[in-house]
Design an enzyme around this catalytic site. Structure first.
Site, PDB file in Angstrom:
ATOM      1  N   ASP A  13       0.624  -1.155   0.090  1.00 40.49           N
ATOM      2  CA  ASP A  13      -0.099   0.064   0.246  1.00 40.49           C
ATOM      3  C   ASP A  13       0.848   1.230   0.063  1.00 40.49           C
ATOM      4  O   ASP A  13       0.358   2.349   0.544  1.00 40.49           O
ATOM      5  CB  ASP A  13      -1.016   0.075   1.306  1.00 40.49           C
ATOM      6  N   HIS A  41      -4.189  -2.041  -6.210  1.00 41.12           N
ATOM      7  CA  HIS A  41      -3.637  -0.880  -6.691  1.00 41.12           C
ATOM      8  C   HIS A  41      -4.504   0.233  -7.205  1.00 41.12           C
ATOM      9  O   HIS A  41      -5.351  -0.044  -7.729  1.00 41.12           O
ATOM     10  CB  HIS A  41      -2.794  -1.183  -8.026  1.00 41.12           C
TER      11      HIS A  41
HETATM   12  P1  GDP Z   1      -0.424   0.400  -3.743  1.00 44.21           P
HETATM   13  O1  GDP Z   1      -1.025  -1.002  -3.462  1.00 44.21           O
HETATM   14  O2  GDP Z   1       0.899   0.354  -3.332  1.00 44.21           O
HETATM   15  O3  GDP Z   1      -0.594   0.879  -5.359  1.00 44.21           O
HETATM   16  O4  GDP Z   1      -1.118   1.289  -2.858  1.00 44.21           O
HETATM   17  P2  GDP Z   1      -2.667   1.744  -2.545  1.00 44.21           P
HETATM   18  O5  GDP Z   1      -3.377   1.398  -3.721  1.00 44.21           O
HETATM   19  O6  GDP Z   1      -3.305   1.481  -1.279  1.00 44.21           O
HETATM   20  O7  GDP Z   1      -2.367   3.550  -2.789  1.00 44.21           O
HETATM   21  C1  GDP Z   1      -2.211   4.293  -2.013  1.00 44.21           C
HETATM   22  C2  GDP Z   1      -3.572   5.362  -1.897  1.00 44.21           C
HETATM   23  O8  GDP Z   1      -2.730   6.515  -1.854  1.00 44.21           O
HETATM   24  C3  GDP Z   1      -4.364   5.287  -3.233  1.00 44.21           C
HETATM   25  O9  GDP Z   1      -5.547   5.578  -2.821  1.00 44.21           O
HETATM   26  C4  GDP Z   1      -3.535   6.420  -3.960  1.00 44.21           C
HETATM   27  O10 GDP Z   1      -4.664   7.140  -4.675  1.00 44.21           O
HETATM   28  C5  GDP Z   1      -3.249   7.500  -2.728  1.00 44.21           C
HETATM   29  N1  GDP Z   1      -1.976   8.149  -3.081  1.00 44.21           N
HETATM   30  C6  GDP Z   1      -0.804   7.613  -3.977  1.00 44.21           C
HETATM   31  N2  GDP Z   1      -0.063   8.734  -3.758  1.00 44.21           N
HETATM   32  C7  GDP Z   1      -0.309   9.679  -3.004  1.00 44.21           C
HETATM   33  C8  GDP Z   1       0.105  10.968  -2.359  1.00 44.21           C
HETATM   34  O11 GDP Z   1       1.202  11.416  -2.817  1.00 44.21           O
HETATM   35  N3  GDP Z   1      -0.876  11.616  -1.857  1.00 44.21           N
HETATM   36  C9  GDP Z   1      -1.901  11.195  -1.568  1.00 44.21           C
HETATM   37  N4  GDP Z   1      -2.759  12.141  -0.635  1.00 44.21           N
HETATM   38  N5  GDP Z   1      -2.551  10.128  -1.493  1.00 44.21           N
HETATM   39  C10 GDP Z   1      -1.663   9.546  -2.721  1.00 44.21           C
END
Ligand code: GDP
Length: 424
Positions: A13, A41
């Site tokens: 995440d 993701h």
């Molecule tokens: P993954 O499995 O590693 O892709 O992680 P997630 O799907 O849990 O992504 C993390 C969450 O944070 C998602 O809802 C993204 O849209 C959000 N997100 C990613 N980068 C940023 C950022 O720099 N700032 C903010 N506020 N949200 C982010």
């Protein structure tokens, strides 16, 4: 550009989906090489907001070939649902832009049931599985008790193989768990509804990757979860059941001889962890609630509130080394803007001894965090696009991490949108 893997450095995440979505622009193919529908993701772009579980994040870019390699837990039911959802949003998914390895093993309908039955049996000792059948699937894969995607092309052979597996699996379902047995009718229906539609996408992905490499095409490997969840090198048994490390990318995608040019490790500006297991530095009470709310830290698949904590230098440095990261993307820096003082876990104390090293899994339970506080910046940074425009305290925070983990931070993400990024 060459071959690049985008991987998680911590517990998952970290925001890998958003980094893949950003970087796919420069790549000809995006490959998923491990894991399955147990994590999501999140990608936000002009087509909408999507929680991708199996589809590679390059699916939104025209001209990009998306590959599901042999290392993934290929769940036809979840995949077909996802294909339909993304298609409804106006994204064309065809055998030209989605390729499924004929050597990928299938997650069978009973894997999900077995996951739930085993977690119920464990009761309060459960691992916090997402109940997507991932652990039973990988166990069966290594027992050679599942089906390869390529077998879907021959219905008669497939049915015979399923019949054999059904007999064996019913012994476990009924004998061990006292559950209902599966029937061939149920399996036939599953094949008809979810497997047949994906047959046109099944092919030899190794061949495609080989040809692309010969032509010097750029290939991006997209990992699920993070280094600390790797089956062999993570916080066993609170790991996932596959290898989340970049080193596994060539093996899990169809071209074991492939060499990676770059490994982008994704690190979140603070820590989160879903499910059970040791999580050194975990915050509690109001402090945790505030950070969880600010970062919207709820599971993409399950909606479960994530456990939160300060950035963990010990775990992150270990993750960077295990992944062989060549550069880092630091995400969600904007989330910390409300903090006056930002806690960072710089070392662990294990049995009274201070250490910089990530302990053996069973020792982790006794590790306590050593916390340092860095000055906050207390202003909105989500609109900033240049490194020099970041408040000095924010730059100091980034540089502190870079120095402590020993890997250059090339990208700083300040929002979920594609362009909310600072490239250094
Ligand atoms: P993954 O499995 O590693 O892709 O992680 P997630 O799907 O849990 O992504 C993390 C969450 O944070 C998602 O809802 C993204 O849209 C959000 N997100 C990613 N980068 C940023 C950022 O720099 N700032 C903010 N506020 N949200 C982010």
């Amino acid at each position: 550009m060459g071959n690049c893997a985008i991987v998680g450095i911590n517990w998952g995440d970290e925001g890998k989906g958003r980094m893949v979505d950003l970087l796919t622009e420069s790549f000809d193919a995006v490959v998923r090489y491990q894991g399955g529908g147990n994590a999501g993701h999140t990608v936000i772009n002009e087509k909408g907001k999507f929680a991708l579980h199996l589809l590679p994040s390059g699916i939104f870019r025209e001209g990009v070939i998306n590959i599901l390699g042999n290392g993934v837990a290929l769940d036809p039911e979840n995949l077909w649902a996802e294909i339909r959802e993304v298609t409804r949003a106006g994204v064309a998914i065809t055998p030209a832009n989605l390729k499924i390895s004929e050597r990928a093993s299938l997650l069978l309908p009973w894997h999900r049931d077995l996951d739930a039955l085993e977690e119920a049996r464990l009761a309060d000792r459960q691992y916090g599985s997402t109940k997507q059948g991932i652990a039973p699937f990988y166990s069966d894969k290594y027992q050679k008790k599942t089906v390869l995607a390529g077998e879907l092309r021959d219905p008669a052979v497939l049915r015979e193989h399923l019949q054999e597996l059904l007999e064996w699996k019913n012994l476990i379902l009924t004998g061990v768990y006292g559950a209902e047995p599966y029937t061939m009718e149920k399996l036939d229906q599953w094949v008809e509804e979810y497997c047949k539609p994906i047959v046109p996408f099944i092919t030899d992905t190794g061949r495609i990757l080989y040809d692309m490499q010969k032509k010097d095409r750029n290939i991006l490997f997209e990992a699920q979860l993070g280094a600390l969840r790797d089956l062999d090198y993570g916080i066993y048994p609170y790991t996932t059941s596959s290898n989340t490390l970049a080193a596994y990318a060539p093996i899990g995608s169809g071209l074991p001889s492939l060499k990676l040019t770059d490994v982008v490790g994704v690190v979140k500006a603070y820590s989160t962890c879903v499910g059970e297991g040791p999580f050194v530095g975990e915050m509690s009470g109001e402090e945790a609630d505030r950070l969880r709310e600010a970062g919207a830290e709820y599971g993409a698949k399950t909606g479960r509130p994530r456990r939160v904590g300060p950035l963990d230098i010990v775990g992150t440095r270990y993750g960077v080394n295990m992944q062989g990261a060549t550069k880092i993307a630091l995400t969600k820096l904007d989330v910390l803007s409300y903090m006056k003082q930002i806690p960072v876990c710089t070392q662990y104390r294990v049995h009274g001894e201070i250490t910089d090293d990530f302990p053996f899994p069973t020792e982790l339970e006794s590790a306590e965090p050593v916390i340092t506080y860095l000055e906050g910046w207390n202003c909105d940074i989500s609109g900033i696009r240049e490194w020099r425009d970041l408040p000095e305290a924010a730059r100091r925070y980034v540089l502190f991490i870079e120095n402590a983990i020993g890997c250059p931070i090339k990208y700083v993400s300040v929002g979920p949108e594609r362009d909310s990024i600072i490239i250094r």
